[in-house]
Motif scaffolding. Structure first.
Motif, PDB file in Angstrom:
ATOM      1  N   ARG A   1      82.563  58.229  53.184  1.00 57.21           N
ATOM      2  CA  ARG A   1      82.217  57.213  52.191  1.00 57.21           C
ATOM      3  C   ARG A   1      82.675  57.633  50.799  1.00 57.21           C
ATOM      4  NH1 ARG A   1      82.248  54.130  49.064  1.00 57.21           N
ATOM      5  NH2 ARG A   1      80.715  52.609  48.344  1.00 57.21           N
ATOM      6  N   ASP A   2      82.516  58.901  50.466  1.00 63.90           N
ATOM      7  CA  ASP A   2      82.934  59.396  49.155  1.00 63.90           C
ATOM      8  C   ASP A   2      84.441  59.309  48.988  1.00 63.90           C
ATOM      9  OD1 ASP A   2      82.494  60.670  46.605  1.00 63.90           O
ATOM     10  OD2 ASP A   2      83.202  62.554  47.485  1.00 63.90           O
TER      11      ASP A   2
ATOM     12  N   THR B   1      85.800  51.228  45.146  1.00 60.25           N
ATOM     13  CA  THR B   1      85.498  52.654  45.033  1.00 60.25           C
ATOM     14  C   THR B   1      86.529  53.383  44.182  1.00 60.25           C
ATOM     15  OG1 THR B   1      84.480  52.607  47.241  1.00 60.25           O
ATOM     16  CG2 THR B   1      85.041  54.763  46.360  1.00 60.25           C
ATOM     17  N   ARG B   2      87.779  52.967  44.290  1.00 60.46           N
ATOM     18  CA  ARG B   2      88.865  53.635  43.564  1.00 60.46           C
ATOM     19  C   ARG B   2      89.661  52.628  42.739  1.00 60.46           C
ATOM     20  NH1 ARG B   2      89.994  59.395  44.890  1.00 60.46           N
ATOM     21  NH2 ARG B   2      88.822  59.806  46.794  1.00 60.46           N
TER      22      ARG B   2
ATOM     23  N   ARG C   1      88.026  57.611  41.009  1.00 59.75           N
ATOM     24  CA  ARG C   1      86.799  56.988  41.513  1.00 59.75           C
ATOM     25  C   ARG C   1      86.139  56.115  40.448  1.00 59.75           C
ATOM     26  NH1 ARG C   1      86.672  61.909  44.143  1.00 59.75           N
ATOM     27  NH2 ARG C   1      86.321  61.821  46.405  1.00 59.75           N
TER      28      ARG C   1
ATOM     29  N   ILE D   1      76.141  56.348  45.967  1.00 62.29           N
ATOM     30  CA  ILE D   1      76.243  56.290  47.429  1.00 62.29           C
ATOM     31  C   ILE D   1      74.918  56.728  48.017  1.00 62.29           C
ATOM     32  CG2 ILE D   1      77.448  57.180  49.464  1.00 62.29           C
ATOM     33  CD1 ILE D   1      79.854  57.743  47.642  1.00 62.29           C
TER      34      ILE D   1
ATOM     35  N   ILE E   1      82.984  55.032  41.121  1.00 63.66           N
ATOM     36  CA  ILE E   1      81.554  55.258  41.321  1.00 63.66           C
ATOM     37  C   ILE E   1      81.285  56.754  41.367  1.00 63.66           C
ATOM     38  CG2 ILE E   1      81.269  53.093  42.594  1.00 63.66           C
ATOM     39  CD1 ILE E   1      81.194  54.735  45.171  1.00 63.66           C
TER      40      ILE E   1
END
Length: 380
Positions: free
Chosen positions: A30-31, A38-39, A46, A53, A48
Motif C-alpha cells: 500500500r505504501d 498516492t503519487r 508521495r 494509511i 500521502i
C-alpha cells in the motif's frame, strides 16, 4: 506465468512470476502504490504520509494477469495495479548479505590488474554523445574513478567536466584549487613532494564525494597519478585479520585541518565505514590530517594501531595501485568516499600545473540513472 496467493490474515501476499517467488507485506504494498491519489504523476513523489494509511491495512483481493497485479486493500476498499517486474526488482524477500564489509552488485573492487584497462572516455565524445557519457559514468560508478582524454587546455576547463553530470561543491579552498609548487604552501598537496594515497578532506562531514583533477601543464619529470581502491584494501584487511577490520570499522578516528586563518575543520568518523547491514560504504584515510585518536578504549588501542599500520601497508603495496600520467587536456575523477589517490614526487625543473575541484556523487549517479532509464525501457 504469474500467480498470487493471499495469506490467511491478509497481511501479506506470495507472488510467483516464472521462476521467481517473493512475499510482500500489505502495508509495504500500500505504501508503494503508484496510483494518482498516492503519487504525483509528474515526479513520482508521495502525496500521502504513512499516517494516512490505516495501520490495520490488509489485502482483501488479488488478481494476477501477465505483468499486471491488481490488489484491493481493506479497510480502504482501494484497488491498485502493480507492474510485476517492478515488484520483483524491488523485492525484499530474498537472501540477505551477511557479515561486515560486503559491497553492492554495481561495485567492482580492483587492484593493480586494472592498469591494463583503466576506465576512460574521450571528452568530446562524452560531451556530445549520450551513450558515450552513459558508458563513462557507468565505469566511474563501478570502479570509483575514471579518466577523460582530449579535453581543452584552458584555465577552468575542469568546470566543463563537472558540467557533464553535476555541480561544483565550493569549499574554503574556493570553487577550485591550484595544484603546483608554491612557496610557503598552506597544504602539502601544493609542493613537489610525493603523497601517500589518501582520501581528500576527511576533516569534513560530509566529505566532498567526488574530486576532479585536470592537467594544464606537465613537463616536469615524475608526478604520475596513482589510485588505490579503498574497498579492496578493506576486503584484504578483513581476509587477513577480521579483528583488525572490526576495530577500524567499530571505532571513530578523528581528523582536523586548521591551515588557514578562520578555518578549523574537524570530523569524527571510522576509517572503514559500514551501513547498519554491514555494507561497505566509505573509507577515510589521510595520515596528514589525522588528529589524536581518543575514541578507542584503552584495552583496544594497541590492536587499533596494529590495524591502522597494516591498512597503511596494504595501501602502499604496489600490487594495489593503478598508476597513470596525465597530459595537458586530460583529467580524472575519483570517488572520494572509496578510492584513495596519490601523486609520485616530481622534480623542480619543467612545469606542472593541475587544477582541482570537488563535486558530489549524487549528481553523477542521478545523471547515470537518467541516461540508463531509456535503455531499460527499450528492453521491456
Amino acid at each position: 506465468m504469474t500467480d498470487v496467493t493471499i495469506a490467511p490474515e491478509g497481511n501479506f501476499i506470495t507472488l510467483k512470476a516464472g521462476e521467481r517467488t517473493a512475499r510482500f507485506h500489505a502495508i509495504w504494498l500500500r505504501d508503494n502504490a503508484w496510483d494518482e491519489a498516492t503519487r504525483a504523476p509528474a515526479n513520482g513523489q508521495r502525496l500521502i504520509a504513512l499516517r494516512d494509511i490505516p495501520a490495520e491495512t490488509r489485502v482483501s483481493a488479488a488478481k494476477a494477469d501477465g505483468q499486471r497485479l491488481t490488489l484491493t486493500f481493506a479497510p480502504e476498499n482501494k484497488t491498485v495495479e502493480y507492474d510485476v517486474d517492478w515488484l520483483m526488482q524491488s523485492r525484499y524477500d530474498r537472501p540477505q548479505e551477511t557479515g561486515a564489509g560486503w559491497t553492492g552488485e554495481g561495485i567492482e573492487t580492483w587492484d593493480s590488474g586494472l592498469m591494463a584497462r583503466v576506465p576512460q572516455g574521450d571528452f568530446t565524445a562524452v560531451q556530445s554523445d549520450a551513450g558515450a557519457k552513459r558508458d563513462w559514468l557507468a565505469q566511474v560508478a563501478r570502479y570509483g574513478f575514471g579518466k577523460l582524454t582530449g579535453g581543452p587546455i584552458e584555465n577552468g576547463a575542469l568546470f566543463k567536466v563537472v558540467d557533464l553530470f553535476g555541480h561544483v561543491r565550493e569549499t574554503n579552498y574556493g570553487r577550485h584549487f591550484e595544484v603546483r609548487t608554491e612557496v610557503n604552501p598552506t597544504n602539502l598537496a601544493f609542493t613537489g613532494l610525493g603523497l601517500q594515497a589518501h582520501t581528500d578532506n576527511p576533516y569534513r562531514d560530509p566529505v566532498p564525494t567526488l574530486q576532479i583533477l585536470y592537467c594544464l601543464e606537465s613537463s616536469a619529470a615524475g608526478g604520475e597519478n596513482m589510485v588505490v581502491d579503498g574497498f579492496r584494501v578493506a576486503e584484504r584487511l578483513r581476509s587477513e585479520n577480521p579483528e583488525w577490520f572490526d576495530v577500524l570499522a567499530g571505532h571513530c578516528a578523528r581528523f582536523e585541518y586548521a591551515g588557514e586563518a578562520g578555518v578549523r575543520l574537524q570530523s569524527r568518523r571510522p576509517m572503514i565505514e559500514l551501513a547498519p547491514d554491514g555494507a561497505l560504504i566509505g573509507v577515510r584515510f589521510n595520515n596528514r590530517s589525522a588528529a589524536a585518536i581518543t575514541d578507542v578504549p584503552f584495552d583496544k588501542m594497541e590492536t587499533y594501531y596494529a590495524a591502522y599500520r597494516r591498512m597503511g601497508e596494504i595501501i602502499d603495496d604496489p600490487a594495489m595501485e593503478v598508476t597513470f600520467r596525465l597530459e595537458p587536456g586530460e583529467s580524472f575523477i575519483v570517488d572520494n568516499t572509496r578510492v584513495l589517490h596519490a601523486r609520485k614526487g616530481y622534480s623542480g625543473t619543467g612545469k606542472r600545473w593541475f587544477q582541482g575541484c570537488y563535486a558530489d556523487k549524487d549528481g553523477l549517479l542521478s545523471t547515470l540513472a537518467a541516461l540508463e532509464a531509456p535503455m531499460a525501457e527499450a528492453a521491456e
